[in-house]
Write an enzyme that holds these catalytic residues in place. Structure first.
Site, short mmCIF file in Angstrom:
data_model
loop_
_atom_site.label_atom_id
_atom_site.label_comp_id
_atom_site.label_asym_id
_atom_site.label_seq_id
_atom_site.Cartn_x
_atom_site.Cartn_y
_atom_site.Cartn_z
N CYS A 319 0.83 -1.21 0.00
CA CYS A 319 0.00 0.00 0.00
C CYS A 319 0.86 1.26 0.00
O CYS A 319 0.33 2.37 0.14
CB CYS A 319 -0.95 0.00 1.19
SG CYS A 319 -0.13 -0.03 2.80
N GLU A 353 -1.98 1.12 -4.54
CA GLU A 353 -1.76 -0.26 -4.10
C GLU A 353 -1.07 -1.00 -5.24
O GLU A 353 -1.47 -0.86 -6.41
CB GLU A 353 -3.10 -0.93 -3.78
CG GLU A 353 -3.00 -2.15 -2.91
CD GLU A 353 -3.26 -1.86 -1.44
OE1 GLU A 353 -3.19 -2.81 -0.66
OE2 GLU A 353 -3.54 -0.70 -1.10
#
Length: 363
Positions: A319, A353
């Site tokens: 992330c 992401e």
């Protein structure tokens, strides 16, 4: 005409491609989001103004010195069910002093298939009149409702929702608790799960997963391995993962309540952990050929990176591109990237992401 979303996504793709070109990665696979109604969670301050109250968010003044209150009537990035409920819920709260008095925040958590959990956060103790009004509200709106104030929590219905995600034509049911981490963009989450399964598909032995959370990736990935050992430190996440495993009738997964650092110590034989024994887990029973990690934004510590480099295959969901970049500088000393993906979980933000599959370089 190119939409604002498409332009921003294109900028993210260009940024990631430039940042990671040093690793000679294959072409980037891009998984976009819907432009609206993609968030399954939304949190709002409740702003009281004379006899009125409304949903509020804040933005910085041009000089960055002040927060400016923004009245929110609708929230287009949130799922349709949240937008439909917002005005109805607010009207009921406005019409009942027991519900509106010193109400500070409202949190929404929904699923793709209709479950809804609403949390009301107060700056006061909640009395019998509030309890009666809250019970009526939950029943009237057919929602799960939680009331919170300092040191207290009251639940009407369930304190979780049940999400259903589909991967490789199989439906997986996930228990998602209030105040616990879940992927905010469920449709893109399904894309992430499908990509991970497709990327690793083939002749595999056993999987080690670190940072498994509630088993979001663990469940569908288990179809590609003989056995799976998943680790997670948070007790609530371990309990949710075990419930999800049982609910989905999966029998080749075991969960150990260990941090990544603790597992590294156990794997190297430096420490023995009673938690492994209590879970009937013997590391010698596993023939790991793949490690999967989905770490927090801070990335992976040096000891865990060294552990990962012992595995023939590494599947890494990140992330934070910057910590992924830092970690790959070490991992690419022994491995090469064979698949690379971008998942736009967070449209209209700079967040990205990413997913990489690495295979060990043989000499």
């Amino acid at each position: 005409m190119t939409s604002a979303y498409q332009q921003q996504l294109a900028e993210k793709v260009e940024r990631i491609q430039q940042q990671f070109q040093v690793f000679q990665a294959p072409p980037l696979q891009v998984f976009p989001s819907a432009e609206q109604n993609f968030r399954m969670r939304a949190e709002f301050r409740i702003w009281h103004q004379e006899d009125d109250l409304f949903y509020a968010m804040f933005e910085r003044s041009p000089d960055q010195k002040q927060k400016i209150v923004q009245r929110i009537e609708q929230f287009p990035i949130a799922h349709q069910s949240i937008n439909q409920l917002m005005p109805i819920l607010l009207t009921e709260i406005k019409n009942n002093l027991h519900l509106s008095k010193r109400l500070f925040e409202i949190h929404f958590l929904c699923t793709l298939h209709g479950d809804m959990l609403v949390s009301l956060i107060y700056h006061r103790q909640l009395d019998a009149d509030w309890h009666s009004a809250a019970a009526t509200l939950a029943q009237q709106l057919n929602i799960n409702l939680i009331g919170r104030c300092r040191g207290e929590k009251y639940v009407f219905g369930e304190q979780f929702v049940l999400e259903q995600l589909t991967v490789s034509a199989r439906d997986y049911c996930y228990k998602q608790y209030e105040n616990s981490f879940t992927q905010p963009n469920a449709v893109v989450c399904q894309s992430m799960l499908q990509w991970a399964v497709d990327a690793i598909a083939g002749d595999n032995q056993d999987l080690l997963e670190l940072y498994c959370g509630n088993g979001n990736f663990t469940l569908p990935l288990s179809t590609q391995f003989n056995k799976v050992l998943a680790t997670e430190l948070a007790k609530s996440s371990v309990q949710a993962a075990q419930w999800n495993i049982a609910r989905n009738h999966i029998e080749n997964i075991k969960v150990a309540r260990l941090s990544a650092e603790e597992f590294s110590q156990a794997f190297r034989g430096e420490r023995q952990f009673r938690r492994l024994q209590e879970a009937d887990i013997a590391l010698a029973d596993y023939q790991f050929d793949t490690i999967f990690v989905d770490p927090p934004r801070a990335g992976i510590d040096a000891d865990t990176l060294a552990l990962m480099q012992q595995f023939p295959k590494i599947l890494y969901i990140s992330c934070n591109p910057d910590t992924l970049y830092d970690n790959l500088q070490q991992l690419c000393k022994t491995h090469k990237i064979v698949q690379f993906a971008l998942f736009d979980q967070f449209p209209y933000t700079h967040h990205v992401e990413s997913g990489v599959l690495l295979e060990k370089v043989t000499t």
